[in-house]
Structure formats: C-alpha cells, structure tokens
Scaffold this active site. Structure first.
Site, PDB file in Angstrom:
ATOM      1  N   PRO A 183      34.249  36.828  44.624  1.00  0.00           N
ATOM      2  CG  PRO A 183      35.964  35.225  44.019  1.00  0.00           C
ATOM      3  CD  PRO A 183      34.675  35.253  44.292  1.00  0.00           C
ATOM      4  N   GLY A 184      35.990  39.555  43.561  1.00  0.00           N
ATOM      5  CA  GLY A 184      36.229  40.462  42.381  1.00  0.00           C
ATOM      6  C   GLY A 184      37.777  40.925  42.161  1.00  0.00           C
TER       7      GLY A 184
ATOM      8  NE  ARG B  95      39.674  51.207  44.280  1.00  0.00           N
ATOM      9  CZ  ARG B  95      40.445  50.697  45.197  1.00  0.00           C
ATOM     10  NH1 ARG B  95      41.752  50.719  45.258  1.00  0.00           N
ATOM     11  NH2 ARG B  95      39.806  50.468  46.405  1.00  0.00           N
TER      12      ARG B  95
ATOM     13  CB  CYS C 289      41.153  71.356  35.569  1.00  0.00           C
ATOM     14  SG  CYS C 289      42.378  71.932  34.474  1.00  0.00           S
TER      15      CYS C 289
HETATM   16  C1  LIG Z   1      31.729  44.727  45.221  1.00  0.00           C
HETATM   17  C2  LIG Z   1      30.927  43.491  45.561  1.00  0.00           C
HETATM   18  C3  LIG Z   1      31.814  42.251  45.235  1.00  0.00           C
HETATM   19  C4  LIG Z   1      33.094  42.119  45.082  1.00  0.00           C
HETATM   20  O1  LIG Z   1      33.960  42.447  46.070  1.00  0.00           O
HETATM   21  P1  LIG Z   1      35.468  42.379  46.023  1.00  0.00           P
HETATM   22  O2  LIG Z   1      36.048  43.259  47.331  1.00  0.00           O
HETATM   23  O3  LIG Z   1      36.290  43.209  44.546  1.00  0.00           O
HETATM   24  O4  LIG Z   1      36.016  40.968  46.041  1.00  0.00           O
HETATM   25  C5  LIG Z   1      31.126  41.127  45.409  1.00  0.00           C
HETATM   26  N1  LIG Z   1      29.799  40.977  45.992  1.00  0.00           N
HETATM   27  C6  LIG Z   1      29.034  42.034  46.088  1.00  0.00           C
HETATM   28  C7  LIG Z   1      27.713  42.353  46.253  1.00  0.00           C
HETATM   29  C8  LIG Z   1      29.628  43.346  45.768  1.00  0.00           C
HETATM   30  O5  LIG Z   1      29.127  44.654  46.109  1.00  0.00           O
END
Ligand SMILES: *Cc1c(COP(=O)(O)O)cnc(C)c1O
Length: 431
Positions: free
Chosen positions: A291-292, A330, A361
């Site tokens: 998870p990120g 984003r 710009c």
């Molecule tokens: C981007 C990514 C994540 C994290 O994804 P989230 O949507 O931020 O949870 C995890 N593993 C890999 C390989 C990724 O490319």
C-alpha cells in the site's frame, strides 16, 4: 467530512489533525503541505494487524514509498517496523541515510541499470523485484562480483485489467512491467532463474493497478498467481515462499466515493487465498502487499492562499492559487479528483462554482474543475484535501517555483519534515 482528521472549529476555520489550518498557514506560509503523522501510523498499524491476523506468519505489508518519500517517512516506517518498497537510487539513498534497515526494503522498477543494481547491492537492499530476464542476468553478475547471493521476487503479469485509469493500470499482459504468465514466458523465466548463480528466488510479485475499492480484483489476481505457483511446483519442483499482491487499495478523495475498511478487504482476500490453496493442495505462501496511497493520502492536506478571483461572464469562474501543478500535478496528468474547501470560512454557504487554477504558465495547470465553495476573497486560505500521496513526491520546479515544505502534525505538536525550497536551492546546481 471525508476523513475523521478534518473538522471545523468555533471560528469557522477548517482544522486538520486538531490544528487550525489558517494558523498553520500563517505560521509556515503557503503553499504548504500538511501531514498527519498519527493518521499515517494508524494506517500502518491497521495493515500490520490485519496481516498478522489473517495471513501466515512472516506475511508483511510494505509501504510503497514512491507515494511519499522523505527521510522522516522512513524514520516513521522504521519505528513502526514496516517494510518498504523503493523504485530508484534516490529513494534508496533517502531511506538509507535516514537509517532505515535496508534488509527490509524491496527494490522495484522495470529498468534498473547496472549502476542502480550496484548501488542497491552496496546499500544492502533486501530484495529485488526483478522485472525481466535481462535484469536477472545483470543482478547475477553483479552479485557474483560482490560475493553475495541476492534474494529476488519475480514480477509477473497476471493478465487482468482493473478498469482503473489506463496510466495506473499495470496487471494486463501488454504492460511494460513484469513477465506475462499467459504467454508462457513467466514459467520459462522461472526455469532460467532457478539455474542462475548468485540469485535466490523467494517467490512472485504482481501489481494490478491503483485506486481499487473492492477485494474482487485482488482475489482474481491471487487466484491466477496461486495457479501459477502450483504449475511451477508441479513442473519445476520449486515452492514459492512468498506471494506479493502489490498495492492499490482505494482512497476516498470525494464524499461520493466509498469508505472502505482495509481490514475487511484483507480478510476477504485471505479467505479466498486459503480456500484456493487448499483446493490446489499447496501451502499458503507468506503474503505481502504494497500500500502507498492508502497509507498516506488522507494523512495529507495542501493549503494555498487565494490570489485572483475571475468571473468570465456567461462562462466560468476561476480561483487562482499560489501553487498548482508544481505541487500537485495529478489533475493535469489524469484528472484526479480532489475535494476543495475554503479553510478560512469552512461553514459558509458554498454557492460559487469555480475552477481552481494554479499559477504556472500553462492552461492545463488546474487543481480541480467545477468545485463549489463560498466565494473567496483575495488572501483567504484554500485547502485541498487528501493530498498526502503522489503530491510532494511528484512535485517539480516548473517555472522555477520552489517546492512547499512538509509540516508534520501529531499529538505533541507540529514540526517541519521537509523545509521550504528557496531560490538559492533552485539555483544551487546552476553553474
Ligand atoms: C504504485 C505501486 C504501488 C502502490 O500503489 P498505491 O495505489 O499507492 O497503493 C505498489 N506497488 C507497485 C509495484 C506500484 O507500482
């Protein structure tokens, strides 16, 4: 409110993690990134607890540090005994210099140069998530020169499309990432890897996409991965110890999006995995996920100062702010949704529909379109919610705009985790 760390105080000011946002804007200036440290820790603990409860011993989540990378986040990860993903030497350097125990890191990427591989091995990165045979040969050679055996996971593509935005969908067969199972190339690669010197294959990895609110895509992916693990066991007599299902759980950017329980989703995925392993007659591997966004997104908020407010009669209204695509690209990149609030008068009637424009710009420098707010006055404070993931980490110096500082908030106080960039910083590499 969209998240329980957001509220409005008696003065009608928006609060975040219990702090008056207009006071923080006054104290630190704008644009300003805020991060709620306690919320970050709460998410990490939820993931870790669910993993301990539902998956076999040794299973662990990893924080995908591309979503938010600075020294302080790696210190928090170290304190919480969390594993991390890194995708570049820059992230490796940041984590290592912050004192993160690098044996708990996983090195991703579809194109690691020989220099990257050497750097990672010198910094004692625990695992490489190897993306191609080409890379595995390079890792093998460099590991041999260093007299080590490098642990790897092999990244494969399960061949499913999660119907999220195309730029963030990665599990399909023609993705730039990984080796396809359906073409037979993945099993061939495993055969090769098992013969490769100085490489220890620990298991498999897949990542199917981002902003996923259901457990279904993870169940489908794990089902394909477990079949593959079974096939590899039958044909090559190799037992995968670890299965990494990637990142991607969804985050609520708008009130209209669902609120999800990660514990519940993990439990559902675990049930499906256990059932399938017993049907296939294989041992449940150690499970990892990455998870990120779901660790840091709702722990973040961005504050801006309102500049010009422009009403184009018969067309639309613009509210311009002192940041934009340089601190949050984003919307420009993939029309990502965000909730915007007038922090100075959060309880006032929202009856002014406007596009929030950045200061660059570039006509495409938009934070969000058609938001409904109380009509702001110049110098009032505007808040964009849920900006903890992929905002600071994607920020740039376009138009030589200095990047905002990151201020962390916790129960004991507020502190600077990343300083505001200065003009001298911006010119520091110019000769
Ligand atoms: C981007 C990514 C994540 C994290 O994804 P989230 O949507 O931020 O949870 C995890 N593993 C890999 C390989 C990724 O490319």
């Amino acid at each position: 409110m969209i998240c329980d760390n957001i509220s409005v105080n008696a003065k009608g000011h928006l609060t975040f993690a219990g702090y008056d946002t207009t006071d923080l804007a006054q104290k630190y200036g704008t644009p300003l990134y805020l991060m709620d440290e306690d919320k970050i820790r709460e998410h990490i603990r939820e993931y870790k607890t669910a993993f301990e409860k539902f998956f076999p011993q040794g299973s662990m989540p990893e924080f995908a540090s591309k979503s938010f990378s600075c020294k302080q986040i790696y210190r928090i990860m170290a304190e919480e005994q969390m594993n991390i993903d890194v995708v570049s030497c820059g992230e490796i350097y940041t984590a290592a210099t912050a004192g993160f125990p690098m044996e708990r890191s996983f090195f991703h990427g579809n194109n690691k140069s020989d220099g990257d591989i050497r750097f990672a091995i010198n910094n004692k990165v625990g695992f490489f998530v190897a993306d191609s045979m080409d890379e595995i040969c390079a890792i093998s050679q460099i590991a041999k020169q260093n007299g080590i055996t490098q642990k790897i996971l092999l990244r494969v593509t399960p061949g499913i499309d999660t119907h999220t935005h195309q730029k963030i969908s990665t599990g399909n067969v023609d993705s730039k990432f990984g080796i396809a199972i359906s073409t037979g190339q993945a099993i061939e690669a495993v055969k090769e890897v098992l013969k490769t010197e100085n490489i220890s294959l620990c298991g498999f990895h897949c990542h199917i996409g981002s902003q996923i609110f259901e457990s279904e895509p993870f169940k489908t992916a794990s089902s394909i991965m477990l079949e593959f693990i079974k096939q590899v066991k039958t044909e090559l007599n190799y037992t995968a110890e670890m299965l990494n299902l990637g990142g991607g759980f969804g985050v609520r950017y708008l009130e209209s999006q669902p609120e999800i329980s990660y514990t519940e989703k993990i439990r559902e995925v675990a049930t499906a995995i256990n059932e399938q392993c017993s049907a296939l007659g294989i041992k449940v591997p150690k499970i990892a996920m990455e998870p990120g966004r779901s660790i840091v997104a709702d722990a973040g908020m961005t504050l801006y100062t309102v500049g010009s407010v422009k009403e184009i009669t018969g067309y639309k209204n613009y509210i311009s702010v002192d940041g934009g695509m340089t601190d949050n690209p984003r919307y420009t990149l993939y029309e990502a949704p965000y909730t915007v609030m007038l922090a100075s008068r959060a309880n006032d009637k929202a009856d002014f529909v406007a596009t929030i424009a950045g200061r660059c710009c570039e006509s495409g420098d938009i934070i969000q379109e058609n938001v409904n707010l109380p009509k702001p006055k110049r110098n009032e404070i505007l808040a964009v919610l849920t900006t903890g993931a992929y905002n600071y980490s994607m920020a740039s110096n376009y138009n030589r705009v200095p990047r905002p500082p990151v201020v962390m908030l916790n129960k004991n106080g507020d502190y600077v985790a990343v300083k505001r960039e200065t003009f001298e910083d911006i010119c520091s590499l110019d000769v």
